[in-house]
Design an enzyme around this catalytic site. Structure first.
Site, PDB file in Angstrom:
ATOM      1  N   ASN A  94     -33.335 -14.275 -37.861  1.00 32.43           N
ATOM      2  CA  ASN A  94     -34.189 -13.761 -39.187  1.00 32.43           C
ATOM      3  C   ASN A  94     -33.447 -14.750 -40.360  1.00 32.43           C
ATOM      4  O   ASN A  94     -32.255 -14.825 -40.523  1.00 32.43           O
ATOM      5  CB  ASN A  94     -33.704 -12.510 -39.642  1.00 32.43           C
ATOM      6  CG  ASN A  94     -34.203 -11.953 -40.801  1.00 32.43           C
ATOM      7  OD1 ASN A  94     -34.852 -12.820 -41.490  1.00 32.43           O
ATOM      8  ND2 ASN A  94     -33.848 -10.906 -41.367  1.00 32.43           N
ATOM      9  N   CYS A 125     -35.491 -11.341 -49.075  1.00 34.36           N
ATOM     10  CA  CYS A 125     -36.267 -12.056 -47.952  1.00 34.36           C
ATOM     11  C   CYS A 125     -37.603 -12.474 -48.564  1.00 34.36           C
ATOM     12  O   CYS A 125     -38.324 -13.404 -48.097  1.00 34.36           O
ATOM     13  CB  CYS A 125     -36.531 -11.623 -46.712  1.00 34.36           C
ATOM     14  SG  CYS A 125     -34.755 -11.203 -45.837  1.00 34.36           S
ATOM     15  N   HIS A 143     -42.924 -10.200 -42.011  1.00 37.80           N
ATOM     16  CA  HIS A 143     -41.672 -10.583 -42.039  1.00 37.80           C
ATOM     17  C   HIS A 143     -40.974  -9.963 -40.788  1.00 37.80           C
ATOM     18  O   HIS A 143     -41.545  -8.911 -40.319  1.00 37.80           O
ATOM     19  CB  HIS A 143     -40.829  -9.808 -43.179  1.00 37.80           C
ATOM     20  CG  HIS A 143     -39.404  -9.959 -43.213  1.00 37.80           C
ATOM     21  ND1 HIS A 143     -38.802 -11.258 -43.507  1.00 37.80           N
ATOM     22  CD2 HIS A 143     -38.525  -9.123 -43.088  1.00 37.80           C
ATOM     23  CE1 HIS A 143     -37.786 -10.792 -43.551  1.00 37.80           C
ATOM     24  NE2 HIS A 143     -37.090  -9.807 -43.391  1.00 37.80           N
ATOM     25  N   LYS A 168     -38.836  -6.146 -33.075  1.00 36.48           N
ATOM     26  CA  LYS A 168     -39.739  -4.783 -32.972  1.00 36.48           C
ATOM     27  C   LYS A 168     -40.536  -4.460 -34.092  1.00 36.48           C
ATOM     28  O   LYS A 168     -41.554  -4.045 -34.233  1.00 36.48           O
ATOM     29  CB  LYS A 168     -38.720  -3.697 -32.757  1.00 36.48           C
ATOM     30  CG  LYS A 168     -38.088  -3.704 -31.598  1.00 36.48           C
ATOM     31  CD  LYS A 168     -37.411  -2.442 -31.108  1.00 36.48           C
ATOM     32  CE  LYS A 168     -36.725  -2.519 -29.813  1.00 36.48           C
ATOM     33  NZ  LYS A 168     -35.384  -1.874 -29.706  1.00 36.48           N
ATOM     34  N   SER A 176     -35.727  -7.159 -49.008  1.00 37.11           N
ATOM     35  CA  SER A 176     -34.949  -5.606 -49.088  1.00 37.11           C
ATOM     36  C   SER A 176     -34.634  -5.462 -50.623  1.00 37.11           C
ATOM     37  O   SER A 176     -34.655  -6.391 -51.433  1.00 37.11           O
ATOM     38  CB  SER A 176     -33.603  -5.779 -48.437  1.00 37.11           C
ATOM     39  OG  SER A 176     -33.970  -5.854 -47.116  1.00 37.11           O
ATOM     40  N   THR A 212     -33.151   1.034 -43.262  1.00 40.71           N
ATOM     41  CA  THR A 212     -34.121  -0.358 -43.144  1.00 40.71           C
ATOM     42  C   THR A 212     -35.412   0.237 -42.552  1.00 40.71           C
ATOM     43  O   THR A 212     -36.312  -0.835 -42.961  1.00 40.71           O
ATOM     44  CB  THR A 212     -33.119  -1.189 -42.285  1.00 40.71           C
ATOM     45  OG1 THR A 212     -31.914  -1.321 -42.663  1.00 40.71           O
ATOM     46  CG2 THR A 212     -33.868  -2.396 -42.031  1.00 40.71           C
ATOM     47  N   SER A 250     -28.645 -11.446 -35.903  1.00 45.64           N
ATOM     48  CA  SER A 250     -29.824 -11.801 -36.278  1.00 45.64           C
ATOM     49  C   SER A 250     -29.907 -12.819 -37.408  1.00 45.64           C
ATOM     50  O   SER A 250     -30.820 -13.642 -37.477  1.00 45.64           O
ATOM     51  CB  SER A 250     -30.938 -10.602 -36.644  1.00 45.64           C
ATOM     52  OG  SER A 250     -30.181 -10.081 -37.549  1.00 45.64           O
ATOM     53  N   GLU A 298     -31.177 -16.299 -50.675  1.00 47.90           N
ATOM     54  CA  GLU A 298     -30.248 -15.312 -51.045  1.00 47.90           C
ATOM     55  C   GLU A 298     -28.877 -15.720 -50.503  1.00 47.90           C
ATOM     56  O   GLU A 298     -27.803 -15.184 -50.656  1.00 47.90           O
ATOM     57  CB  GLU A 298     -30.656 -13.808 -50.330  1.00 47.90           C
ATOM     58  CG  GLU A 298     -30.957 -13.789 -48.998  1.00 47.90           C
ATOM     59  CD  GLU A 298     -31.261 -12.756 -48.401  1.00 47.90           C
ATOM     60  OE1 GLU A 298     -30.245 -11.941 -48.632  1.00 47.90           O
ATOM     61  OE2 GLU A 298     -32.551 -12.327 -48.038  1.00 47.90           O
TER      62      GLU A 298
END
Lengths: 369, 383
Positions: free
Chosen positions: A290, A135, A258, A263, A320, A225, A176, A103
């Site tokens: 990430n 992603c 992913h 968390k 996403s 999210t 991230s 991306e």
């Protein structure tokens, strides 16, 4: 420096030992395609995210990988591809297709896949295209190739997943957004140590992280999210796959999710019934951030590196927009080994200041010549 | 002519992030169960309390939108807005319509859908309650204002902000038994201390939670058994206002709207504060809870937080006053326009828990940082 899976240099030694075949469980639908070899490239630089939170407030206690000023998704992808080819003995011109999932590809109209194919000597006779699905672009590409190889359209292909993720200055994503690339050389299952199953994909048009055409930076979806995006799709795909294949969490050695942060994947794993031993050894978000399209592929590479013959890995991607793919990988024979020097993984190269980071990400540059 | 007003039915949906439901879905979920009997055809008006349906959900004329959804075309439909007191304002209007004889039965709905917007848009929306020219335009949000008031209070009372912590933890503890509350896991001192600072000295758990919710109730001029063979009568609802901007107040640490509104309703209802056995305060921020207690006279000036802490020390069951029985806004979450009616829901639940046949309860709902206030007195009595 502590040696963890992603900081160990990747050394594979050539061996011609006995090869034996381990029969996959009948309930998982295995394809006729597998992973022949793979390579990953994580840029050597690291950013301690405290440098960001010191500037803009907030709290952080992690690090992320940082591409240098002269690197982009194509160069990272090329390096990963070169490494992946070192792990097998096929010639580049044997490749039937090369797909590039990203991306942050440098051109909105010009396939990085073709640039990489040219650089490794695979052109002119092969399919090549770039894919985007946030992603999960790389994983979507993986299954186009799985289908083609299983249907014997061609024998060998490469899937590259690469991103040099950027975030707006002061945005939460800055903590991230990182960089990495992973490339898988795919071939017929009978030649591979790792066989891929067919996948289940769950996708809905759900508001989440996105980047408008013309915008340099993505925008995150706030609390969208979480439950409506990541968890809804990840859990739906994983539950559907395990139900269809009549498998349980205990049937898998590792569960790859992913990792947009440290968390979410742990929460997803917990809800699905996986134990810490199945996900902790492959967590990298706290240390590497990430790397968007390279995220699940990096998780896969960390998992299969630690497998033994007979082990299965469950992989659930997330992109996403949104969508999740769930599939299994099984090691069916001892992995072939070749010596590869992977210095970049052995990194403790932390940038010193926020200004270094701004310069490396081209936010500031010399104004005079 | 004035008539008695009774709450004859009430229903609230759980407060949560209702991702899959629109503002109209929430209102319908709350109200539909109440309309299954023949009462629906006898409802003359629908009053909706809501603050941000236009700003966040692209829908104004909300009362008509909800009436239409509920199949109630033809009723009188009005939306009331009084910032976070919108639900209480709706109750005030509904009460007045019945008390004055305009209608026999009124449906009152408090609804808010805050999770439709990005966090920053919601914070901006909530700041619309404050004075744009002197507060909002300068970048002050509700939380900033509450933080400044807290700093002022701590300086004046010579206490540390940690004095407020026990009260926050107690609220989350109480919410565990509240079926509509958003937070039902309790809160430890460690979790509170480790929580990020939002606007010094306020931490995350000191601030109200952005949430979606809806409560519907039916007001009638005749009583109905709401449980346990007793009726719930509204003895009065009265409002009062203060300066819009916090800085324009005569005394920054006095919520005079709370004081005036409480005195008005007690006077109009013909009761004393000493008769009140159940109390719901607007504890969006601990400082507001403390200042409210001082405004209504339960605590002396600058001793509001001491009163709260004494309550915890002595053990709530030993008190004659049931204060914020089910966790208040802290534990419940804060779907602003619906909050006033969630207070009524919790107040009725608290009164129904008591073995007394006849008792009084009071709920006080604020708009902004005390610029608007509606106080309601309920009486649980024999049918």
């Amino acid at each position: 420096m502590q040696r963890t899976p992603e900081t160990c240099p990747l050394r594979i030694v050539a061996s011609f030992g006995t090869i034996y075949w381990s029969k996959p469980i009948a309930t998982i639908e295995w394809s006729d395609c597998g992973i022949l070899s793979w390579g990953s490239y994580v840029p050597t630089f690291r950013l301690d995210t405290n440098l960001i939170s010191d500037q803009w407030g907030g709290q952080s206690s992690s690090s992320k990988s940082l591409a240098n000023i002269d690197e982009d998704a194509t160069t990272l992808g090329l390096e990963a591809t070169r490494r992946s080819l070192r792990g097998c003995s096929i010639a580049p011109d044997q490749l039937g297709c090369l797909l590039f999932g990203s991306e942050s590809k440098p051109y909105s109209a010009k396939a990085s896949a073709i640039t990489i194919a040219e650089a490794i000597g695979a052109t002119p006779w092969l399919g090549a295209a770039d894919l985007e699905s946030a992603c999960r672009g790389g994983i979507e590409g993986l299954f186009r190739l799985v289908d083609s190889i299983s249907n014997k359209r061609f024998s060998y292909a490469i899937l590259v997943a690469s991103d040099v993720a950027h975030a707006a200055i002061g945005d939460a994503l800055e903590l991230s957004a990182s960089a990495a690339a992973v490339a898988f050389v795919l071939g017929p299952a009978t030649e591979c140590s790792f066989v891929l199953s067919y996948s289940v994909t769950y996708c809905t048009d759900t508001h989440d992280f996105h980047r408008r055409d013309g915008s340099s930076f993505p925008v995150h979806g706030g609390r969208f999210t979480g439950e409506p995006a990541y968890f809804r799709h990840t859990l739906a795909a994983a539950q559907e796959f395990m139900q269809r294949t009549e498998t349980k969490p205990q049937d898998y050695r590792f569960a790859v999710f992913h990792q947009p942060n440290a968390k979410f994947p742990i929460e997803a794993a917990r809800r699905l019934g996986f134990s810490p031993a199945q996900y902790e050894p492959i967590m990298f978000a706290d240390r590497l951030g990430n790397p968007y399209a390279a995220n699940s592929p990096l998780g896969i590479s960390l998992a299969i590196r630690q497998c033994d013959v007979g082990d299965k890995v469950l992989v659930t991607s997330y992109g996403s927009g949104a969508g999740s793919d769930c599939f299994a990988i099984q090691q069916v024979r001892p992995r072939p080994t070749l010596i590869v020097d992977d210095k970049s993984a052995n990194s403790g190269n932390f940038v010193r200041t926020y200004a270094d980071y701004l310069r490396m990400t081209r936010r500031i540059k010399r104004e005079t010549e | 002519m004035t008539r008695s007003v009774f709450i004859t039915a009430i229903h609230g949906i759980p407060i949560a992030e209702h991702w899959g439901h629109s503002v109209l879905d929430l209102a319908t979920s709350a109200a539909e169960p109440l309309l299954r009997s023949d009462i629906a055809s006898r409802i003359g008006a629908l009053i909706v309390g809501n603050m941000l349906s236009g700003y966040l959900n692209s829908q104004e004329n909300l009362a008509v939108a909800i009436a239409d959804r509920l199949g109630m075309r033809g009723v009188e439909a009005i939306k009331t807005e009084a910032a976070c007191a919108s639900g209480a304002a709706a109750l005030r209007l509904g009460y007045t319509l019945i008390m004055s004889g305009c209608h026999d039965n009124v449906l009152v709905v408090g609804v808010e859908k805050l999770c439709d917007g990005s966090h920053s848009k919601v914070v901006e929306g909530l700041a619309l309650a404050n004075d744009f020219e002197t507060e909002t335009m300068m970048g002050l949000s509700n939380t900033n204002l509450a933080a400044l008031l807290t700093q002022l209070y701590c300086e004046a009372a010579k206490i540390d902000h940690s004095h407020f912590a026990k009260w926050v933890i107690r609220s989350y503890q109480r919410a565990k038994q509240n079926p509509t509350a958003m937070f039902r896991n309790g809160l430890t001192t460690g979790q509170y201390n480790r929580s990020p600072s939002v606007s010094s000295p306020l931490r995350v758990f000191d601030c109200p939670s952005i949430a979606d919710g809806a409560v519907a109730l039916i007001l009638s001029h005749q009583p109905f058994d709401l449980g346990g063979g007793s009726s719930i009568e509204i003895l009065g609802v009265d409002g009062a206002s203060d300066s819009l901007a916090v800085t324009q107040r005569t005394d920054l640490l006095e919520l005079s709207a709370c004081r005036i509104s409480a005195n008005r309703v007690l006077h109009n209802a013909g009761c004393d504060f000493g008769d009140i056995l159940h109390l719901e305060l607007h504890d969006a921020y601990p400082i507001i809870a403390a200042l409210s207690l001082e405004a209504i006279g339960l605590a002396k000036k600058l001793e509001g937080v001491d009163f709260l802490n004494q309550l915890i020390l002595l053990g709530d069951s030993k008190q004659s006053l049931e204060l914020l029985t089910f966790g208040g806004i802290k534990g419940r979450g804060h779907p602003v326009g619906a909050t006033g009616l969630y207070q009524i829901l919790d107040l009725i639940a608290s009164m129904n828990r008591s073995t007394l046949d006849d008792s009084l309860g009071m709920a006080q709902c604020l708009g902004g940082l005390g610029s608007n206030c509606f106080t309601t007195i309920l009486r649980k009595g024999p049918l």
